[in-house]
Motif scaffolding. Structure first.
Motif, short mmCIF file in Angstrom:
data_model
loop_
_atom_site.label_atom_id
_atom_site.label_comp_id
_atom_site.label_asym_id
_atom_site.label_seq_id
_atom_site.Cartn_x
_atom_site.Cartn_y
_atom_site.Cartn_z
N VAL A 172 -10.66 9.63 9.11
CA VAL A 172 -10.50 10.63 8.16
C VAL A 172 -9.80 11.69 8.95
N ASN A 177 -3.59 12.99 9.31
CA ASN A 177 -4.49 13.98 8.55
C ASN A 177 -4.51 15.50 9.71
N GLN A 191 -12.86 19.12 5.01
CA GLN A 191 -13.87 17.96 5.75
C GLN A 191 -15.03 17.11 4.52
N TYR A 193 -15.85 18.09 1.74
CA TYR A 193 -15.12 16.81 0.38
C TYR A 193 -14.71 15.57 0.84
N LEU A 194 -14.68 14.91 1.47
CA LEU A 194 -13.51 13.52 2.10
C LEU A 194 -15.12 13.09 2.60
N ARG A 197 -16.75 11.94 -0.85
CA ARG A 197 -15.72 11.01 -1.61
C ARG A 197 -15.75 10.10 -0.42
N GLU A 198 -16.03 9.91 0.29
CA GLU A 198 -16.04 8.31 1.01
C GLU A 198 -17.24 7.66 0.36
N ILE A 204 -10.85 6.39 2.06
CA ILE A 204 -9.84 7.08 2.08
C ILE A 204 -8.83 6.41 2.62
N ILE A 209 -5.39 10.45 1.60
CA ILE A 209 -5.71 12.00 2.29
C ILE A 209 -4.47 13.27 1.66
#
Length: 287
Positions: A172, A177, A191, A193-194, A197-198, A204, A209
């Motif tokens: 990430v 990024n 962050q 959310y990432l 989601r991952e 990802i 991203i």
């Protein structure tokens, strides 16, 4: 040898309108006095240690034994507290951590007098939910760093799941990024959310991203709305971002490309938004 600094509280502020809160009223209506007792027990455990506690699979059995309440009921109450945002559901889902923004505000109030006598600030970082504007000067949060009054952005060194996700952080937090959102609360929400989601959908790519960042900007140019969009996507487990009211993308936003080829799901957006804001459900809401 210096005495170690006490991080927890000996007592915590208690609002006299506690029982006037609709969330507490619903808690009491559903689970009677047992529900309120479990919630207060958890608050005491959190403030004893500081501003959060990390639990395991045996924690519900310990509460059941301590309070003499059936373990299944303890589980039901805990799920209710998470669903109604009395505890932060995302942190619990990721790391089995119990805390909330409200808990942390009261924690600040509880240590304020103590910190007046201290020469060094209290350092926090992991699981801190308050933004920079709401964080007291005597607390140093490593999630947002200042340089001559300017926010540098989320460093990635204090990821919510840092002990378990060193590999994820490296993916990430990469060269594609590095351009963080200037608004600290927005970057922190992004962050989080990432991570969610991952966790749900796998790795990802850096291009994805960047596409998510660009996509969010097409939906709104206001930081407050962008934060709400990101938090809704986190709570709903979405692959992409959607407008707040309609749940649809704006014309011209990216829907099909190599970097961001996400497919939407059929969600009850109104219900999810009410759940995110802590508003009680209406009868007839789809599950």
């Amino acid at each position: 040898m210096a005495r170690p600094r006490l991080k927890g509280l000996l007592y915590f502020p208690f609002d006299i309108d506690f029982f006037e809160d609709n969330k507490i009223r619903i808690l009491k209506a559903r689970y009677k006095s047992d529900g309120v007792l479990i919630y207060l027990f958890l608050l005491c455990e959190i403030y004893r240690q500081g501003y959060y506690i990390k639990v395991d699979d045996d924690f519900e059995y310990i509460i059941s034994d301590e309070l003499g309440i059936d373990q299944n009921k303890v589980k039901q109450v805990l799920n209710f507290l998470l669903k109604r945002s009395l505890f932060d559901n995302t942190l619990f889902s990721l790391d089995k951590v119990l805390t909330s923004a409200g808990i942390q505000r009261r924690y600040q109030l509880g240590i304020k007098e103590r910190m007046r006598k201290s020469r060094t600030p209290l350092e926090v970082g992991r699981y801190w939910l308050l933004n920079e504007e709401d964080t007291e000067p005597f607390i140093k949060c490593t999630l947002f760093e200042e340089n001559s009054g300017k926010y540098k952005g989320f460093s990635g060194k204090n990821s919510l799941n840092s002990e378990k996700n060193d590999t994820k952080k490296s993916k990430v937090n990469n060269k594609n990024n590095n351009i963080a959102f200037q608004h600290p609360e927005l970057e922190q929400a992004f962050q989080m959310y990432l991570l969610v989601r991952e966790h749900n959908y796998g790795e990802i790519l850096p291009e994805q991203i960047q596409a998510l960042r660009d996509d969010l900007k097409t939906l709104s140019d206001k930081a407050e709305e962008q934060i709400a969009i990101v938090k809704k996507a986190t709570a709903g487990g979405y692959k992409g971002f959607y407008e707040l009211k309609t749940g649809k993308r704006k014309p011209g936003s990216r829907q099909k490309n190599k970097a961001n080829n996400f497919s939407g799901r059929d969600y009850n957006m109104e219900k999810l938004e009410r759940g995110l804001l802590g508003v009680p459900e209406k009868e007839g809401d789809a599950k």
